[in-house]
Motif scaffolding. Structure first.
Motif, PDB file in Angstrom:
ATOM      1  N   UNK B  16       0.846  -1.205   0.000  1.00  0.00           N
ATOM      2  CA  UNK B  16       0.000   0.000   0.000  1.00  0.00           C
ATOM      3  C   UNK B  16       0.879   1.252   0.000  1.00  0.00           C
ATOM      4  N   UNK B  20       0.653   4.194  -2.863  1.00  0.00           N
ATOM      5  CA  UNK B  20       0.395   5.606  -2.556  1.00  0.00           C
ATOM      6  C   UNK B  20       1.622   6.454  -2.882  1.00  0.00           C
ATOM      7  N   UNK B  70      -4.084  20.062  -3.909  1.00  0.00           N
ATOM      8  CA  UNK B  70      -5.072  19.111  -3.377  1.00  0.00           C
ATOM      9  C   UNK B  70      -4.487  17.700  -3.420  1.00  0.00           C
ATOM     10  N   UNK B  71      -4.377  17.166  -4.611  1.00  0.00           N
ATOM     11  CA  UNK B  71      -3.973  15.768  -4.748  1.00  0.00           C
ATOM     12  C   UNK B  71      -2.538  15.546  -4.246  1.00  0.00           C
ATOM     13  N   UNK B  74      -2.328  15.933  -0.354  1.00  0.00           N
ATOM     14  CA  UNK B  74      -3.013  14.890   0.428  1.00  0.00           C
ATOM     15  C   UNK B  74      -2.321  13.534   0.258  1.00  0.00           C
ATOM     16  N   UNK B  77       0.675  13.420   2.513  1.00  0.00           N
ATOM     17  CA  UNK B  77       0.282  13.053   3.874  1.00  0.00           C
ATOM     18  C   UNK B  77      -0.081  11.565   3.899  1.00  0.00           C
ATOM     19  N   UNK B  78      -0.657  11.100   2.784  1.00  0.00           N
ATOM     20  CA  UNK B  78      -1.069   9.697   2.686  1.00  0.00           C
ATOM     21  C   UNK B  78       0.099   8.732   2.832  1.00  0.00           C
ATOM     22  N   UNK B  80       2.745   9.196   4.606  1.00  0.00           N
ATOM     23  CA  UNK B  80       3.058   9.202   6.023  1.00  0.00           C
ATOM     24  C   UNK B  80       2.056   8.344   6.788  1.00  0.00           C
ATOM     25  N   UNK B  81       0.806   8.505   6.411  1.00  0.00           N
ATOM     26  CA  UNK B  81      -0.283   7.741   7.015  1.00  0.00           C
ATOM     27  C   UNK B  81       0.006   6.250   6.873  1.00  0.00           C
ATOM     28  N   UNK B  84       3.194   4.612   8.689  1.00  0.00           N
ATOM     29  CA  UNK B  84       2.942   4.403  10.119  1.00  0.00           C
ATOM     30  C   UNK B  84       2.138   3.139  10.363  1.00  0.00           C
ATOM     31  N   UNK B  85       1.249   2.811   9.419  1.00  0.00           N
ATOM     32  CA  UNK B  85       0.419   1.613   9.574  1.00  0.00           C
ATOM     33  C   UNK B  85       1.169   0.345   9.177  1.00  0.00           C
TER      34      UNK B  85
END
Lengths: 382, 466
Positions: B16, B20, B70-71, B74, B77-78, B80-81, B84-85
């Motif tokens: 993932x 991203x 926008x894209x 985001x 940031x995605x 980074x999101x 972390x997961x």
């Protein structure tokens, strides 16, 4: 099992700065993020509702939505600061909590992208003067997505503190010990008041913004609009204060453990607790003064007061979080290896960055002033 | 094992990140190169009083903001999101090492957003000099952002002296930093021009203006292609030995290396023959083709950059399965499951079947263990192997990779994966752990494909293999 056993060992690298330094930037960043976030959280929904509420309501809706792309850009941007420092200081609870609800947490990126483009789609139609039923539907969907994102955040941030709930959640949503990422923290009784409380706070922020924005640039819409906006801001803030008050009481008296309640209502924290709860009333009073039309000085004071309310809320949240995590996590125990060689360049970057930002904003403000003194072309509709 | 592992059926959770990240870089490079394009070209248009070109640039600025602010923001940031997961230990390490690097990057990110909006919304309202200055503030901020982020991602491939001294600047100024900054800067110029062609080909009717736009953007694109090539060579030279070996060993990486080379040459040729020599060629078809080739090259490059790091996420610092190399001897003594926080909890609780329809559905993607030892092996598989391997279907699925393997071969790979493939991390557990894992791998193993002829008197002998 003891939930404390689920906490990862501290990083061998230690904290890169003292805890207070990271907490300061986390709280400051959250406060800066919360203002624009409040505006889209409650503002878009209100803008959709007020589209049907007559001429002034539609003007208000148009004015707010016209600014929404920039508001969202800065809100998302400011959200990075607390995200950075929460991962630095609270990594031992942040990662497990978000991994347990990974699919929902990840959905924030998709929802945000869609909601943000939805706002753009709506605003483009607004500026072209052809808002159709489709565009209104897109606006509504964006509003609902933003509220949904708030729910996911409330889940993630409450699950960070709900270490005691981790074993049960993990037991129900894992396979061979690996998290499926399908959990939500809906069993935690703090979740609902936290989520709803933020909506109440958001209503007061939208009200303060309305007064501020009307005082500084709403006059071109005519006196009728200015009076309507003053009255609307007051009513909206009153609803927000009541909403905030009820949910805050629910949160404090209904969900806080005895130790947290005792700690937050004892010295030295009690003045902060009282101010956090009563702060929105000050904003309400300031808006009452402007009920027949905002004045710039009082509107400025209202803006500062609302920022103060949001800031106090952020500080109190931080203290409550530390109290809730105290049985599991002692942040003072983490070794600190302050990275002076990067901290000093950061502070220099920060100061230079603020200087450049201020210069750019001054250029834009000068243009606005120049244009405001030029003959008015008449009321704007966006 | 210090953090819960996120099981993503079929795809694996780290994939993932790759998805991203690739979706992000295709726009983030444009966010940098496009900034330079707007600053340079607006300045040029003001100087030459080219009103038609200025009008086009204004349109392009709107397109640019819509895509990048926008894209681009985001999805940034995605990433980074997602890291972390999917890789919490590596993220924890990066954040504790580079928190102020990211904080500096954040400062310039604020400047990017503010300057982008002021540049667009105050077009024609600011005086020309201030307008151009704000364009340059955007371009320089975006490039500084690129430099900081590239230093951190380059660190993951070769941390250099940081491994010894843990000093911030040793980490930032790692051996891979300069080559990757060169390549990414070049990629930014190149991709920005390709986006300009796409936009101009749809928005500007066939005219001298479209040819003018094509010609103006050709030089930075060609310069970009040269920088990408130079950076790519530097990247190759500064690779750790294991990464270079991986590049030579894995057939998919061989193919991708050739593909990236072919795509770069193709883009260079199209740019030279097209907008540089024949600016009139800039049509929607041409623009889509050349941008598609540029995106394919970028995507391939990103995939290669990620793939050659194996068996590490951060070279010599964090293994791809969220174990620190320093922990391996301890885990080999106390046992893998006993040595981790969430794996130890698993031994205490032993949850097997997740509740709820979604959980049950997701669980079916994993073969059910038949006994206690296999159940332990399944937990070892999740935390030790599932970062890179799906179960029986999906990304690098173990069941398929082990088709027809004998128990002895499986025991070998379970106990000493790093000896079987140098790009796999070492087994960090006791012999009993590896036996548990081997038993579960045997449960997942699929049979040897049917009907394969290995010689003999006639094809009928193939039946023997059924």
């Amino acid at each position: 099992m003891n939930p404390a056993d689920l906490l990862a060992p501290p990083s061998p690298l230690g904290f890169p700065a003292p805890y207070w330094f990271m907490a300061f930037f986390k709280v400051l960043g959250f406060s800066l993020h919360a203002v624009p976030m409040n505006l889209w959280y409650a503002g878009i929904l209100l803008a959709m509702l007020l589209w049907w509420s007559g001429e002034h309501g539609r003007t208000w809706s148009t004015r707010l939505m016209n600014r929404m792309p920039v508001i969202i850009a800065f809100g998302v941007n400011f959200g990075i600061v607390p995200l950075l420092f929460v991962q630095t200081a609270y990594y031992r609870v942040f990662y497990p909590a978000t991994i347990l609800m990974a699919w929902f947490w990840l959905s924030v990126i998709g929802l945000l992208t869609l909601a943000y483009y939805g706002v753009y789609l709506y605003v483009i139609a607004l500026r072209a003067g052809n808002v159709s039923r489709f565009h209104r539907a897109v606006g509504w969907i964006s509003a609902l997505f933003f509220i949904g994102i708030g729910f996911v955040f409330a889940n993630g941030l409450s699950l960070m503190n709900n270490v005691a709930g981790w074993p049960e959640i993990w037991r129900n949503t894992s396979i061979s010990g690996a998290a499926l990422g399908t959990a939500l923290n809906i069993g935690d009784r703090t979740l609902w008041p936290r989520w709803l409380m933020m909506f109440g706070l958001a209503l007061t922020t939208v009200a303060a913004y309305t007064a501020f924005e009307t005082a500084y640039s709403g006059h071109r819409e005519g006196e009728g609009y200015v009076r309507w906006a003053g009255s609307f801001a007051l009513k909206l803030c009153a609803v927000g204060v009541v909403w905030y008050g009820i949910t805050a009481l629910w949160y404090m008296l209904g969900t806080w453990p005895h130790q947290t309640l005792e700690a937050m209502f004892a010295m030295p924290r009690v003045p902060l607790t009282v101010l956090t709860g009563a702060g929105p009333v000050l904003v309400l009073l300031l808006l009452w003064l402007q009920r027949r039309g905002a004045t710039r000085r009082v509107a400025l004071a209202t803006g500062f007061a609302q920022f103060g309310v949001v800031g106090l809320n952020a500080i109190s949240r931080q203290l409550v979080q530390n109290l809730e995590l105290a049985p599991y996590l002692n942040l003072m125990d983490e070794p600190v290896h302050t990275q002076w060689s990067s901290l000093i360049p950061f502070l220099v970057f920060f100061l230079v960055g603020v200087g450049v930002l201020v210069w750019m904003v001054m250029q834009a403000v000068a243009v606005n002033r120049r244009e405001a003194t030029a003959p008015s072309p008449g009321p704007t509709t966006g | 094992m210090h953090y819960p592992f996120w099981y993503v059926p079929f795809l694996t959770s780290p994939m993932l990140i790759a998805i991203i990240a690739i979706l992000h870089v295709l726009v983030s490079h444009y966010a940098v190169g496009g900034g330079f394009f707007l600053a340079v070209e607006t300045q040029h248009a003001y100087r030459t009083r080219n009103e038609a070109y200025l009008q086009y640039l204004r349109q392009h600025a709107w397109f640019f903001v819509l895509i990048t602010v926008v894209y681009g923001a985001i999805t940034g940031v995605g990433i980074w999101w997602t890291i972390g997961l999917a890789s919490p230990l590596a993220t924890e390490t990066l954040i504790h090492t580079f928190v102020f690097g990211w904080a500096m990057e954040y400062v310039v990110f604020v400047l990017e957003i503010a300057s982008a909006y002021i540049f667009l919304y105050y077009w024609g309202r600011l005086d020309q000099r201030t307008h151009v200055a704000i364009g340059w503030i955007y371009a320089i901020s975006a490039w500084i952002s690129l430099v900081i982020i590239t230093c951190i991602t380059a660190f993951m491939l070769n941390p250099g002296a940081w491994v010894r001294n843990h000093a911030f600047w040793s980490g930032m100024l790692n051996p891979q930093a300069v080559p990757q900054i060169l390549a990414r800067t070049g990629g930014s110029f190149l991709l920005a021009s390709l986006y300009v062609y796409l936009h101009a080909s749809f928005k500007v009717p066939i005219s001298d203006l479209r040819s003018y736009i094509g010609a103006r953007s050709a030089r930075p694109a060609l310069l970009g292609a040269v920088l990408v090539t130079l950076g790519g060579i530097g990247w190759l030279v500064m690779l750790p030995d294991s990464s270079r070996a991986a590049l030579m060993t894995a057939s998919v990486l061989n193919v991708l290396t050739v593909l990236i080379f072919a795509m770069t040459v193709a883009v260079f040729a199209m740019l030279y023959l097209g907008p540089y020599r024949n600016p009139g060629w800039v049509s929607p078809g041409f623009a889509i083709l050349v941008l598609g080739a540029g995106m394919a090259a970028t995507t391939t490059g990103e995939y290669l950059r990620e793939a050659v790091r194996k068996p590490y996420i951060i070279y010599n610092v964090v293994f791809s399965n969220q174990i620190l190399p320093a922990e391996v001897p301890h885990l080999r003594t106390v046992g893998y499951l006993n040595g981790g926080v969430w794996t130890r909890a698993y031994l205490a609780i032993r949850p097997e079947i997740p509740r709820g329809p979604v959980g049950s559905a997701l669980a079916t993607s994993m073969p059910a263990p038949a006994n206690d030892r296999e159940a332990r092996g399944a937990a070892v598989f999740q935390y030790h192997c599932a970062s890179c391997h799906a179960t029986t279907i999906g990304y690098s699925p173990v069941g398929q990779l082990l088709r027809g393997w004998t128990p002895r071969m499986i025991r070998d790979v379970a106990s000493q994966p790093e000896k079987v493939h140098f790009f796999m991390p070492p087994f960090a557990g006791t012999p009993e752990d590896s036996e548990d894992l081997a038993l579960y791998l045997m449960r997942m193993r699929l049979p040897h494909p049917k009907g394969m002829y290995y010689g003999g008197p006639d094809l009928r002998s193939a039946r023997l293999l059924r």
